[in-house]
Design an enzyme around this catalytic site. Structure first.
Site, PDB file in Angstrom:
ATOM      1  N   SER A 142       0.847  -1.190   0.000  1.00 44.20           N
ATOM      2  CA  SER A 142       0.000   0.000   0.000  1.00 44.20           C
ATOM      3  C   SER A 142       0.882   1.239   0.000  1.00 44.20           C
ATOM      4  O   SER A 142       2.020   1.213   0.471  1.00 44.20           O
ATOM      5  CB  SER A 142      -0.885   0.014   1.246  1.00 44.20           C
ATOM      6  N   TYR A 156      -2.665  -1.006  10.078  1.00 49.49           N
ATOM      7  CA  TYR A 156      -2.699  -1.343   8.656  1.00 49.49           C
ATOM      8  C   TYR A 156      -1.422  -0.876   7.959  1.00 49.49           C
ATOM      9  O   TYR A 156      -0.766  -1.649   7.245  1.00 49.49           O
ATOM     10  CB  TYR A 156      -3.926  -0.704   7.999  1.00 49.49           C
TER      11      TYR A 156
END
Length: 250
Positions: A142, A156
């Site tokens: 990401s 995350y």
């Protein structure tokens, strides 16, 4: 460039996994798709075969947090297809909240799924690739891997930073061999994991994002930030931006 005919995708029943499967089906690739929701995989398989009747599509139920099952399912897919040319470690989740606010269970779920279970998938894929002496491992990290983030993204982002580092280590391990390792860093792409987020800068639709991801995967470069505009440039800015600026992004 090597054409990767047989592609395994985890977390393929929805979102980015489903979008990538559709793009690869258009290109005539055979697919091995797994996810927890088998009924969604059945629907997707029918859609893919209607899109391209000339490909083979195999589906299996898999919870990536069942680590023994990861190895069993990957090996079974290899038997189905004869060989695996590319494995895309895509399954992940985004539960969580600020650390210390009573949501350890949710944060732990995300940490386990996004890193420990990603490791299991990498282990299973690389064992197959080492035996074949060929293959392409793709990890879906990401843009958040480049910095720490707050609130729901704290854990995350940390897991994605770990996955990026893991990918680099694996790549170093097999450098100068026929085995390639690519780490994809998607920017803000609409998917189930962020469907409740209303306004985010540079957010693109799932199909646009998945086309960019597949294009980057096909290049087999070490790292890719997608869509390239603005993330190929913006990730460098994010690395040096003040924490106060990053804070506003989450």
């Amino acid at each position: 460039m090597t054409i990767r005919e047989n592609i395994l995708i985890t977390g393929a029943s929805s979102g980015l996994g489903k979008g990538m499967a559709i793009e690869f089906a258009k290109q005539g690739r055979n697919l091995a798709l797994c996810a927890r929701r088998y009924e969604n995989l059945e629907t997707l398989k029918a859609e893919l075969l209607e899109l391209n009747p000339d490909i083979n599509v195999f589906i299996r139920s898999l919870d990536v947090n069942d680590h023994d099952a990861v190895f069993e399912v990957f090996d079974a897919f290899k038997q189905d297809l004869g060989r695996l040319d590319r494995v895309i470690v895509n399954a992940g989740m985004g539960k969580g909240a600020s650390v210390g606010t009573g949501y350890f269970h949710a944060n732990k779920q995300t940490a386990t799924t996004n890193f420990v279970s990603a490791l299991a998938q990498c282990e299973a894929a690389m064992a197959i690739f080492r035996a074949q002496n060929s293959g392409h491992l793709v990890t879906i990290s990401s843009i958040s891997a480049v910095r720490g983030f707050r609130r729901a993204m704290t854990v995350y982002a940390a897991t994605k930073a770990g996955l990026t580092s893991l990918s680099e280590g694996i790549r170093m391990d097999v450098m100068n061999t026929p085995i390639k390792v690519t780490c994809i860093h998607p920017g803000f792409i609409r998917s189930e994991i962020n469907e409740k987020v209303e306004k985010v800068p540079f957010m693109v639709d799932t199909d646009v994002g998945c086309r960019a991801m597949v294009k980057a995967i096909e290049k087999e470069e070490a790292n890719a930030f997608v869509p390239s505009w603005p993330w190929a440039l913006l990730h460098w800015v994010m690395r040096i931006a003040p924490a106060s600026t990053i804070r506003k992004m989450s």
